[in-house]
Scaffold this active site. Structure first.
Site, short mmCIF file in Angstrom:
data_model
loop_
_atom_site.label_atom_id
_atom_site.label_comp_id
_atom_site.label_asym_id
_atom_site.label_seq_id
_atom_site.Cartn_x
_atom_site.Cartn_y
_atom_site.Cartn_z
N ASP A 111 0.86 -1.11 0.02
CA ASP A 111 -0.08 -0.14 -0.06
C ASP A 111 1.02 1.16 -0.19
OD1 ASP A 111 -2.53 1.53 0.59
OD2 ASP A 111 -1.33 1.87 2.57
N ASP A 157 -0.11 5.10 1.09
CA ASP A 157 -0.41 6.12 1.89
C ASP A 157 -0.34 5.44 3.35
OD1 ASP A 157 -1.16 8.38 0.34
OD2 ASP A 157 -2.61 7.37 -0.27
P1 TMP Z 1 -5.47 3.83 0.22
O1 TMP Z 1 -4.68 4.88 0.29
O2 TMP Z 1 -5.66 3.01 1.16
O3 TMP Z 1 -5.60 3.18 -1.08
O4 TMP Z 1 -7.01 4.71 0.02
C1 TMP Z 1 -7.20 5.91 -0.28
C2 TMP Z 1 -7.91 6.80 0.52
O5 TMP Z 1 -8.21 7.88 0.03
C3 TMP Z 1 -8.90 6.55 1.33
O6 TMP Z 1 -8.87 6.34 2.74
C4 TMP Z 1 -9.91 7.66 1.18
C5 TMP Z 1 -9.08 8.96 0.60
N1 TMP Z 1 -9.63 9.75 -0.32
C6 TMP Z 1 -9.54 10.98 0.07
O7 TMP Z 1 -8.63 11.57 0.93
N2 TMP Z 1 -9.91 11.86 -0.75
C7 TMP Z 1 -10.84 11.73 -2.11
O8 TMP Z 1 -11.32 12.57 -2.72
C8 TMP Z 1 -10.80 10.35 -2.23
C9 TMP Z 1 -11.86 9.85 -3.44
C10 TMP Z 1 -10.28 9.20 -1.29
#
Ligand code: TMP
Length: 308
Positions: free
Chosen positions: A49, A51
């Site tokens: 992953d 973030d």
């Molecule tokens: P991930 O990094 O674990 O793959 O998940 C993406 C994260 O991004 C999720 O927790 C929600 C976030 N997100 C935002 O912060 N802004 C946005 O506009 C969207 C669609 C998701």
């Protein structure tokens, strides 16, 4: 064997990281390490992953920004609109009372609206570069060593994110000042028009609840903005033959990242960055190795050096 036992203790009980790592079943972990080591680097792949897994949760006392938060559009009204969506949907993302099918629809809605705002308000490659240059994002200490080691051993790394591929790619470029042959990004990728403005997104949207479905089908090499993904067919089938996995994540849901793969042995490493007391029990059961409190990647580098 005694030797393996000693190796494992080195990995999980090393000096300063002693209090920051938890292994629920060290016998099982040891068996997995031996099995992966025996099969060799040709059978191994890393799925990570982005973030708060590859990147730090805290950067100089501030929350590290996600790839979505990094991106600033020229018209601040669009940043506000995306922030409003975040405030509405983010609590729903973590609401245990919403059934999965309903939540999936909500997440599709959120990603759909956010992507539409990015297109409508305008995004350029230049804007991405500037946003990343100003962003509060830092890789965990040891990520460079990890990528270098894996590159040297020919082990591929899939960076898997429901964020934005183009942002992640730019962060890699600006932080490492070099590219890694073995690193692939599986995330939402932008398509730019002839004037260099965001026109659409490529393929199926990856959101938090379908991060498991198309890991291998959406893999695009770093710095490859070519529209023809068919050339990757050979690479995809080569990845499917790498049936041992080292998986890195910060959510229990990240374990689904290897679902598209018929794996033999998987070692999962979790990072529990925040509210440790609330999630310690579930995380220690879910992950083979668990790092607490925004730990460095040094333990994983050591582990990887034993695996390949
Ligand atoms: P991930 O990094 O674990 O793959 O998940 C993406 C994260 O991004 C999720 O927790 C929600 C976030 N997100 C935002 O912060 N802004 C946005 O506009 C969207 C669609 C998701």
């Amino acid at each position: 064997s005694g030797k393996n036992q000693a190796q494992m203790e080195q990995i999980v009980v090393n000096g300063s990281e002693l209090s920051q790592v938890v292994v629920d079943d060290s016998n099982l972990l040891q068996k997995k390490i031996s099995a992966i080591r025996l099969a060799g680097p040709a059978k191994l792949q890393v799925i990570a992953d982005f973030d708060a897994t590859l990147t730090k949760y805290w950067v100089d006392g501030c929350r590290g920004q996600s790839s979505h938060n990094v991106l600033q559009q020229e018209d601040p009204e669009y940043n506000d609109k995306r922030q409003k969506l975040y405030e509405y949907y983010h609590p729903l993302e973590f609401d245990p009372a919403i059934p999965l099918d309903e939540k999936t629809k909500l997440m599709e809605e959120w990603w759909g609206k956010t992507h539409a705002l990015l297109i409508e308000g305008g995004v350029t490659y230049n804007g991405i570069q500037n946003s990343v240059a100003k962003a509060t994002v830092a890789f965990r200490d040891g990520v460079t060593e990890l990528f270098e080691l894996l590159e040297e051993k020919g082990v591929p790394v899939l960076i898997f994110s429901a964020g934005l591929a183009d942002i992640i790619e730019e962060v890699l470029k600006q932080k490492f000042h070099r590219s890694f042959k073995n690193v692939r990004i599986v995330s939402n990728r932008m398509v730019f028009d002839e004037n260099g403005r965001l026109h659409s997104f490529k393929g199926k949207t990856i959101h938090v609840l379908n991060k498991n479905e198309h890991a291998l089908d959406m893999a695009v090499p770093v710095h490859d903005r070519c529209d023809d993904m068919n050339g990757l067919g050979d690479e995809k089938s080569a990845l499917k033959k790498r049936t041992n996995v080292l998986l890195l994540g910060d959510h229990i849901g990240d374990l689904g990242m290897s679902d598209g793969l018929d794996y033999e042995t998987r070692i999962s490493v979790g990072f529990l960055n925040d509210r440790v007391e609330n999630s310690l029990e579930s995380y220690r059961k879910a992950f083979d190795i668990l790092y607490l409190n925004d730990a460095s990647m040094h333990g994983v580098v050591k582990l990887a050096s034993h695996l390949c």
